[in-house]
Design a protein around this motif. Structure first.
Motif, PDB file in Angstrom:
ATOM      1  N   ALA A  62      -5.321  29.051  24.432  1.00  0.00           N
ATOM      2  CA  ALA A  62      -4.822  28.071  23.471  1.00  0.00           C
ATOM      3  C   ALA A  62      -3.729  28.675  22.612  1.00  0.00           C
ATOM      4  O   ALA A  62      -2.711  28.045  22.327  1.00  0.00           O
ATOM      5  N   SER A  87       2.057  21.554  19.833  1.00  0.00           N
ATOM      6  CA  SER A  87       0.642  21.580  20.196  1.00  0.00           C
ATOM      7  C   SER A  87      -0.034  22.710  19.440  1.00  0.00           C
ATOM      8  O   SER A  87       0.592  23.732  19.147  1.00  0.00           O
ATOM      9  N   CYS A  90      -4.447  21.970  22.254  1.00  0.00           N
ATOM     10  CA  CYS A  90      -5.065  20.917  23.062  1.00  0.00           C
ATOM     11  C   CYS A  90      -4.129  19.720  23.163  1.00  0.00           C
ATOM     12  O   CYS A  90      -3.377  19.601  24.117  1.00  0.00           O
ATOM     13  N   ASN A  91      -4.139  18.835  22.176  1.00  0.00           N
ATOM     14  CA  ASN A  91      -3.275  17.659  22.201  1.00  0.00           C
ATOM     15  C   ASN A  91      -1.839  17.992  21.810  1.00  0.00           C
ATOM     16  O   ASN A  91      -1.576  18.983  21.126  1.00  0.00           O
ATOM     17  N   CYS A 116     -10.909  17.140  22.773  1.00  0.00           N
ATOM     18  CA  CYS A 116     -10.884  18.600  22.635  1.00  0.00           C
ATOM     19  C   CYS A 116     -12.181  19.050  21.971  1.00  0.00           C
ATOM     20  O   CYS A 116     -12.399  18.775  20.787  1.00  0.00           O
ATOM     21  N   VAL A 120     -11.560  24.933  19.543  1.00  0.00           N
ATOM     22  CA  VAL A 120     -10.181  24.455  19.614  1.00  0.00           C
ATOM     23  C   VAL A 120     -10.077  23.068  18.996  1.00  0.00           C
ATOM     24  O   VAL A 120      -9.148  22.766  18.238  1.00  0.00           O
ATOM     25  N   GLY A 121     -11.039  22.183  19.322  1.00  0.00           N
ATOM     26  CA  GLY A 121     -11.037  20.846  18.757  1.00  0.00           C
ATOM     27  C   GLY A 121     -11.203  20.868  17.244  1.00  0.00           C
ATOM     28  O   GLY A 121     -10.537  20.110  16.523  1.00  0.00           O
ATOM     29  N   GLU A 124      -7.940  21.975  15.672  1.00  0.00           N
ATOM     30  CA  GLU A 124      -6.933  20.908  15.694  1.00  0.00           C
ATOM     31  C   GLU A 124      -7.183  19.882  14.603  1.00  0.00           C
ATOM     32  O   GLU A 124      -6.244  19.438  13.926  1.00  0.00           O
TER      33      GLU A 124
END
Length: 264
Positions: A62, A87, A90-91, A116, A120-121, A124
């Motif tokens: 990532a 980014s 992820c998105n 995600c 990582v999610g 974000e």
């Protein structure tokens, strides 16, 4: 009231290309403190601090793909997400950005809708929550290794590091699925054409790479893979020109055929 849109939008709005430097940059010693100069380069998000708790971009993969660029200006009317963004692992994220003195005003933020999970999610979500704001910006460090700190009205912060362009030699450049090349410091090249691996001589000079005869393995793969392999082999032959822009490398042969590789 600030509007945040979470939706898919045109890929053009997410272009992570290099943007032109703003005029009036002032360099003091080895430090470049003019906030307008953040539009020069890509930035790698490293840490988000919310309510005193740090969230660090967790995964190596990532972190390698994460980047944020700032391109001041508004998107087309009724289009969610502007040309700034990138980014955080992820998105894809896009937003309008207006730089006024030491303030970076981020608005009309939009992102894609990939689910995600995990750290990582979480990173974000924390990043987006802080980023979609009027942010005070502070730059520290010498040019090429600067740290950018963005502080929200709630005193939450995002810490980003200036992203260095990968070295031409020693970097593994992806040419597509299972295909890559690595130029070495002793004027050789190794890699894969997607099915077969190869090695040979490769001399870099004055914007060109001169490939010698490549020695390859002789495995047989499916028809489409072999077709792509032959096309790549034709481009990576003889003297070719190259253009490197950040983490992309465009190689063009004498006939004008080209392939664009990306740093892994």
């Amino acid at each position: 009231m600030k509007r945040t849109t979470y939706a898919k939008y045109a890929a053009a709005a997410l272009a992570g290309t290099t943007v032109l430097a703003a005029c009036g940059t002032e360099t003091v010693g080895t430090r470049t403190d003019d906030v307008s100069t953040i539009a020069d380069t890509s930035w790698v998000p490293r840490k988000v601090t919310v309510d005193g708790k740090d969230y660090v971009l967790p995964e190596k993969g990532a972190r390698r793909n994460a980047h944020i660029t700032f391109k001041p200006g508004a998107a087309e009317p009724d289009v969610g997400g502007g040309k700034s963004g990138g980014s955080v692992g992820c998105n894809s994220i896009g937003a309008d950005v207006d730089i006024q003195g030491d303030t970076v005003k981020v608005s009309d933020l939009a992102r894609t809708l990939i689910g995600c999970g995990g750290a990582v999610g979480t990173f974000e979500e924390k990043f987006v929550g802080v980023f979609d704001n009027d942010l005070k910006a502070e730059l520290e460090g010498p040019s090429g290794a600067r740290t950018l700190t963005l502080t929200s009205p709630q005193n939450d912060t995002i810490t980003l590091r200036e992203k260095k362009d990968p070295a031409l030699k020693g970097t593994r450049w992806s040419l597509g699925e299972n295909a890559y090349l690595t130029l070495t410091r002793n004027n050789t090249v190794t890699g894969s054409l997607g099915c077969n691996t190869f090695n040979g001589r490769a001399t870099v000079k004055d914007g060109t790479i001169e490939f010698g005869r490549l020695a390859t393995t002789r495995m047989m793969c499916s028809g489409p893979v072999m077709k792509t392999e032959r096309e790549l082999a034709e481009i990576l032959s003889g003297k070719v020109s190259y253009q490197q822009e950040q983490d992309s490398l465009k190689i063009t042969d004498a006939s004008g055929e080209s392939v664009t590789a990306h740093a892994e």
